[in-house]
Write an enzyme that holds these catalytic residues in place. Structure first.
Site, PDB file in Angstrom:
ATOM      1  N   CYS A  41       0.084   1.506  12.631  1.00  0.00           N
ATOM      2  CA  CYS A  41       0.344   0.459  11.654  1.00  0.00           C
ATOM      3  C   CYS A  41       0.073  -0.835  12.397  1.00  0.00           C
ATOM      4  O   CYS A  41       0.509  -0.990  13.549  1.00  0.00           O
ATOM      5  CB  CYS A  41       1.781   0.494  11.139  1.00  0.00           C
ATOM      6  SG  CYS A  41       2.223  -0.972  10.177  1.00  0.00           S
ATOM      7  N   CYS A  60      -5.414  -3.027   8.399  1.00  0.00           N
ATOM      8  CA  CYS A  60      -4.270  -2.369   7.765  1.00  0.00           C
ATOM      9  C   CYS A  60      -4.622  -0.895   7.671  1.00  0.00           C
ATOM     10  O   CYS A  60      -5.573  -0.534   6.956  1.00  0.00           O
ATOM     11  CB  CYS A  60      -3.984  -2.944   6.382  1.00  0.00           C
ATOM     12  SG  CYS A  60      -2.697  -2.034   5.476  1.00  0.00           S
ATOM     13  N   ARG A 120       0.816  -1.211   0.000  1.00  0.00           N
ATOM     14  CA  ARG A 120       0.000   0.000   0.000  1.00  0.00           C
ATOM     15  C   ARG A 120       0.850   1.261   0.000  1.00  0.00           C
ATOM     16  O   ARG A 120       0.564   2.219  -0.732  1.00  0.00           O
ATOM     17  CB  ARG A 120      -0.940   0.005   1.221  1.00  0.00           C
ATOM     18  CG  ARG A 120      -2.156  -0.897   1.099  1.00  0.00           C
ATOM     19  CD  ARG A 120      -1.845  -2.394   1.049  1.00  0.00           C
ATOM     20  NE  ARG A 120      -1.167  -2.850   2.255  1.00  0.00           N
ATOM     21  CZ  ARG A 120      -0.463  -3.970   2.353  1.00  0.00           C
ATOM     22  NH1 ARG A 120      -0.302  -4.762   1.308  1.00  0.00           N
ATOM     23  NH2 ARG A 120       0.117  -4.318   3.488  1.00  0.00           N
ATOM     24  N   THR A 125       3.029   3.885   8.945  1.00  0.00           N
ATOM     25  CA  THR A 125       3.830   3.771   7.723  1.00  0.00           C
ATOM     26  C   THR A 125       3.971   5.144   7.069  1.00  0.00           C
ATOM     27  O   THR A 125       3.178   6.063   7.312  1.00  0.00           O
ATOM     28  CB  THR A 125       3.183   2.824   6.706  1.00  0.00           C
ATOM     29  OG1 THR A 125       1.951   3.404   6.252  1.00  0.00           O
ATOM     30  CG2 THR A 125       2.937   1.449   7.293  1.00  0.00           C
ATOM     31  N   THR A 177      -2.872   1.667   6.351  1.00  0.00           N
ATOM     32  CA  THR A 177      -2.572   2.284   5.064  1.00  0.00           C
ATOM     33  C   THR A 177      -3.600   1.903   4.001  1.00  0.00           C
ATOM     34  O   THR A 177      -3.927   2.713   3.122  1.00  0.00           O
ATOM     35  CB  THR A 177      -1.159   1.904   4.600  1.00  0.00           C
ATOM     36  OG1 THR A 177      -0.230   2.054   5.693  1.00  0.00           O
ATOM     37  CG2 THR A 177      -0.702   2.792   3.448  1.00  0.00           C
ATOM     38  N   LYS A 209       7.181  -7.753   9.697  1.00  0.00           N
ATOM     39  CA  LYS A 209       6.677  -8.480   8.531  1.00  0.00           C
ATOM     40  C   LYS A 209       7.585  -9.658   8.163  1.00  0.00           C
ATOM     41  O   LYS A 209       7.121 -10.634   7.556  1.00  0.00           O
ATOM     42  CB  LYS A 209       6.526  -7.524   7.344  1.00  0.00           C
ATOM     43  CG  LYS A 209       5.344  -6.559   7.490  1.00  0.00           C
ATOM     44  CD  LYS A 209       5.213  -5.670   6.278  1.00  0.00           C
ATOM     45  CE  LYS A 209       4.026  -4.715   6.407  1.00  0.00           C
ATOM     46  NZ  LYS A 209       2.721  -5.411   6.358  1.00  0.00           N
TER      47      LYS A 209
END
Length: 243
Positions: free
Chosen positions: A200, A87, A53, A130, A89, A169
């Site tokens: 985030c 999420c 994203r 982010t 973003t 991640k």
């Protein structure tokens, strides 16, 4: 009174997988259940192949909108009554897909803004997120709408946050990642933040209240509570009432 069926929760996830697990865990924790049958019906669409994203927003990366829409439509077809998206973003793209759906999307951004404004009205919030979330002003604008101010990291501080997110991640959840975000959090507090949000969905896995000196808000937890409230909100209706 008759018991009406609970609404079915649809989770549009995979961005990333650990964040999706974290939301489901928090939905379970926030549900007032004493046995299996009192828990919610949750349908999870976890597709890690959704394009990045932040890359789409900042550097011309592949548009995730088509894949987000197809996932949302699968949830609706499977019986979800509403959709939540773990999420932050990705919320930049939700206005593009919402008109194509017959079921609502609950905004993590708006729910978080309302929660912070209710608990700390008129305050200054430090945003840990982010680069894509920061650049699109998802939280800055949402906070302004409810009378809050915000501060964001400088370039070096944002780089540390992105490094920490990348670590999560990649499966690295430990002191090194916590220290990266903790340093940026301390800078935000030094610049006037009276609270912080881990905006985030990887960040709640590495930064918790004990790591900071001001109140810490977790949008994933807030979204979980909203999902539970929405699913249970009309569970009891007067006998004979329609849906």
């Amino acid at each position: 009174m008759k018991v009406e069926r609970q609404k079915v929760v649809g989770v549009l996830g995979g961005m990333g997988p650990l964040a999706t697990v974290d939301l489901y865990q928090k939905i379970i924790e926030e549900t007032p259940a004493t046995h299996d049958q009192e828990h919610l019906h949750v349908i999870i669409e976890s597709n890690p192949a959704v394009p990045d994203r932040s890359a789409a927003l900042l550097s011309g990366g592949e548009d995730p909108t088509p894949m987000l829409l197809s996932g949302a439509k699968r949830l609706a077809a499977a019986g979800a009554d509403f959709i939540v998206v773990p999420c932050n973003t990705a919320h930049a793209f939700l206005p593009r897909i919402a008109p194509e759906l017959d079921i609502p999307l609950i905004s993590m951004i708006d729910e978080t803004a309302k929660t912070v404004a209710a608990e700390l009205p008129g305050s200054v919030v430090g945003i840990l997120a982010t680069a894509g979330t920061i650049w699109t002003r998802l939280y800055q604008d949402a906070f302004e709408r409810v009378g809050l101010s915000s501060v964001v990291p400088d370039e070096a501080g944002q780089a540390r946050v992105m490094d920490a997110i990348a670590g999560v991640k990649a499966g690295r959840i430990g002191a090194e990642q916590t220290a990266l975000v903790q340093a940026t959090a301390a800078e935000l507090v030094a610049h006037g933040a009276e609270s912080l949000i881990v905006a985030c969905t990887e960040l709640p896995l590495i930064l918790m209240q004990q790591h900071v000196t001001v109140p810490l808000f977790d949008p994933t937890r807030i979204l979980a509570r909203s999902a539970v409230t929405t699913a249970l909100g009309s569970a009891l209706v007067p006998e004979g009432a329609g849906r």
